[in-house]
Design a protein around this motif. Structure first.
Motif, PDB file in Angstrom:
ATOM      1  N   ALA A  40       0.832  -1.212   0.000  1.00  0.00           N
ATOM      2  CA  ALA A  40       0.000   0.000   0.000  1.00  0.00           C
ATOM      3  C   ALA A  40       0.865   1.260   0.000  1.00  0.00           C
ATOM      4  O   ALA A  40       1.781   1.406   0.803  1.00  0.00           O
ATOM      5  CB  ALA A  40      -0.925   0.003   1.206  1.00  0.00           C
ATOM      6  N   GLY A  41       0.576   2.141  -0.953  1.00  0.00           N
ATOM      7  CA  GLY A  41       1.281   3.404  -1.057  1.00  0.00           C
ATOM      8  C   GLY A  41       2.624   3.332  -1.775  1.00  0.00           C
ATOM      9  O   GLY A  41       3.360   4.305  -1.788  1.00  0.00           O
ATOM     10  N   GLY A  62      -6.791  -0.151  -2.170  1.00  0.00           N
ATOM     11  CA  GLY A  62      -6.896  -1.411  -2.899  1.00  0.00           C
ATOM     12  C   GLY A  62      -7.019  -1.197  -4.399  1.00  0.00           C
ATOM     13  O   GLY A  62      -7.121  -2.137  -5.170  1.00  0.00           O
ATOM     14  N   THR A  63      -6.998   0.058  -4.820  1.00  0.00           N
ATOM     15  CA  THR A  63      -7.028   0.387  -6.246  1.00  0.00           C
ATOM     16  C   THR A  63      -5.618   0.281  -6.805  1.00  0.00           C
ATOM     17  O   THR A  63      -4.652   0.681  -6.158  1.00  0.00           O
ATOM     18  CB  THR A  63      -7.558   1.813  -6.469  1.00  0.00           C
ATOM     19  OG1 THR A  63      -8.914   1.872  -6.011  1.00  0.00           O
ATOM     20  CG2 THR A  63      -7.495   2.217  -7.933  1.00  0.00           C
ATOM     21  N   GLN A  80      -3.060  -8.469  -1.264  1.00  0.00           N
ATOM     22  CA  GLN A  80      -1.771  -9.002  -0.817  1.00  0.00           C
ATOM     23  C   GLN A  80      -1.996  -9.974   0.320  1.00  0.00           C
ATOM     24  O   GLN A  80      -2.839  -9.758   1.184  1.00  0.00           O
ATOM     25  CB  GLN A  80      -0.873  -7.859  -0.347  1.00  0.00           C
ATOM     26  CG  GLN A  80       0.489  -8.317   0.129  1.00  0.00           C
ATOM     27  CD  GLN A  80       1.370  -7.165   0.584  1.00  0.00           C
ATOM     28  OE1 GLN A  80       0.955  -6.009   0.605  1.00  0.00           O
ATOM     29  NE2 GLN A  80       2.592  -7.485   0.960  1.00  0.00           N
ATOM     30  N   PHE A  81      -1.223 -11.047   0.308  1.00  0.00           N
ATOM     31  CA  PHE A  81      -1.182 -11.984   1.426  1.00  0.00           C
ATOM     32  C   PHE A  81       0.273 -12.293   1.691  1.00  0.00           C
ATOM     33  O   PHE A  81       0.944 -12.890   0.830  1.00  0.00           O
ATOM     34  CB  PHE A  81      -1.954 -13.276   1.113  1.00  0.00           C
ATOM     35  CG  PHE A  81      -1.885 -14.269   2.228  1.00  0.00           C
ATOM     36  CD1 PHE A  81      -2.696 -14.127   3.342  1.00  0.00           C
ATOM     37  CD2 PHE A  81      -0.998 -15.322   2.181  1.00  0.00           C
ATOM     38  CE1 PHE A  81      -2.616 -15.036   4.380  1.00  0.00           C
ATOM     39  CE2 PHE A  81      -0.919 -16.230   3.215  1.00  0.00           C
ATOM     40  CZ  PHE A  81      -1.732 -16.098   4.320  1.00  0.00           C
ATOM     41  N   GLU A  82       0.765 -11.826   2.845  1.00  0.00           N
ATOM     42  CA  GLU A  82       2.181 -11.996   3.168  1.00  0.00           C
ATOM     43  C   GLU A  82       3.012 -11.385   2.033  1.00  0.00           C
ATOM     44  O   GLU A  82       2.779 -10.253   1.660  1.00  0.00           O
ATOM     45  CB  GLU A  82       2.506 -13.468   3.396  1.00  0.00           C
ATOM     46  CG  GLU A  82       1.637 -14.151   4.421  1.00  0.00           C
ATOM     47  CD  GLU A  82       1.928 -13.765   5.855  1.00  0.00           C
ATOM     48  OE1 GLU A  82       3.037 -13.305   6.139  1.00  0.00           O
ATOM     49  OE2 GLU A  82       1.026 -13.918   6.695  1.00  0.00           O
ATOM     50  N   GLU A  88      -5.495  -7.265 -10.693  1.00  0.00           N
ATOM     51  CA  GLU A  88      -6.182  -7.388 -11.977  1.00  0.00           C
ATOM     52  C   GLU A  88      -6.459  -6.000 -12.513  1.00  0.00           C
ATOM     53  O   GLU A  88      -6.512  -5.034 -11.758  1.00  0.00           O
ATOM     54  CB  GLU A  88      -7.468  -8.208 -11.836  1.00  0.00           C
ATOM     55  CG  GLU A  88      -8.490  -7.670 -10.848  1.00  0.00           C
ATOM     56  CD  GLU A  88      -9.424  -6.616 -11.415  1.00  0.00           C
ATOM     57  OE1 GLU A  88      -9.436  -6.392 -12.645  1.00  0.00           O
ATOM     58  OE2 GLU A  88     -10.141  -6.000 -10.631  1.00  0.00           O
ATOM     59  N   MET A  89      -6.608  -5.938 -13.833  1.00  0.00           N
ATOM     60  CA  MET A  89      -6.848  -4.669 -14.510  1.00  0.00           C
ATOM     61  C   MET A  89      -8.077  -4.781 -15.397  1.00  0.00           C
ATOM     62  O   MET A  89      -8.324  -5.837 -15.988  1.00  0.00           O
ATOM     63  CB  MET A  89      -5.656  -4.324 -15.403  1.00  0.00           C
ATOM     64  CG  MET A  89      -4.357  -4.243 -14.686  1.00  0.00           C
ATOM     65  SD  MET A  89      -3.044  -4.188 -15.901  1.00  0.00           S
ATOM     66  CE  MET A  89      -1.641  -4.119 -14.829  1.00  0.00           C
ATOM     67  N   ASN A  90      -8.802  -3.672 -15.490  1.00  0.00           N
ATOM     68  CA  ASN A  90      -9.915  -3.568 -16.429  1.00  0.00           C
ATOM     69  C   ASN A  90     -10.917  -4.711 -16.274  1.00  0.00           C
ATOM     70  O   ASN A  90     -11.214  -5.422 -17.215  1.00  0.00           O
ATOM     71  CB  ASN A  90      -9.367  -3.496 -17.861  1.00  0.00           C
ATOM     72  CG  ASN A  90     -10.389  -3.035 -18.859  1.00  0.00           C
ATOM     73  OD1 ASN A  90     -11.398  -2.436 -18.501  1.00  0.00           O
ATOM     74  ND2 ASN A  90     -10.142  -3.318 -20.120  1.00  0.00           N
ATOM     75  N   ASP A  91     -11.437  -4.860 -15.043  1.00  0.00           N
ATOM     76  CA  ASP A  91     -12.441  -5.892 -14.750  1.00  0.00           C
ATOM     77  C   ASP A  91     -11.950  -7.286 -15.141  1.00  0.00           C
ATOM     78  O   ASP A  91     -12.636  -8.034 -15.823  1.00  0.00           O
ATOM     79  CB  ASP A  91     -13.767  -5.556 -15.436  1.00  0.00           C
ATOM     80  CG  ASP A  91     -14.916  -6.365 -14.872  1.00  0.00           C
ATOM     81  OD1 ASP A  91     -14.843  -6.794 -13.701  1.00  0.00           O
ATOM     82  OD2 ASP A  91     -15.889  -6.583 -15.614  1.00  0.00           O
TER      83      ASP A  91
END
Length: 125
Positions: A40-41, A62-63, A80-82, A88-91
């Motif tokens: 994040a960030g 989360g974007t 994210q997990f660990e 994913e992009m564009n649905d």
């Protein structure tokens, strides 16, 4: 034998979902990265196996904001997990699975036309 008409449309999504969970869980355990730093960030840039350059920004919400050869967008989502990440992009037009190792994030990707590639990015400072 009776067909289960409702199962067929969900079979692909279920298979992908199971693969994501297995990869993400397994990557974190294999890497031994309990408590890995959050994406994040942060912003990461690099190329894929097709030679295309990308810049990924993992926003706190989360974007996923990204710059690709086609332009700049904010239509992605990331999880994210660990030390593992899925975005994913564009649905879900393109999907990425990767693992963070220090300042390097790399993995595999695929898209709806069934093209597959590898990618590797490094953390921008």
């Amino acid at each position: 034998m009776r067909k289960l008409p409702l199962l067929r449309p969900w079979a692909g999504a279920l298979l992908v979902g199971c693969a994501v969970v297995c990869f993400v869980w397994g990557a974190g355990v294999r890497a031994g990265e309990r408590g890995a730093p959050s994406l994040a960030g942060t912003t990461w840039s690099g190329t894929d196996s097709d030679g295309d350059h990308y810049v990924f920004t993992f926003e706190e919400s989360g974007t996923l904001a990204y710059r690709s050869p086609a332009g700049s967008y904010r239509n992605g989502k990331w999880h994210q997990f660990e030390g593992a990440v899925y975005f994913e992009m564009n649905d879900h037009y393109s999907e990425y699975l990767g693992q963070m190792q220090g300042d390097v994030l790399q993995g595999r990707a695929w898209n709806r036309p069934q093209h597959k590639w590898l990618w590797k990015v490094t953390r921008d400072r």
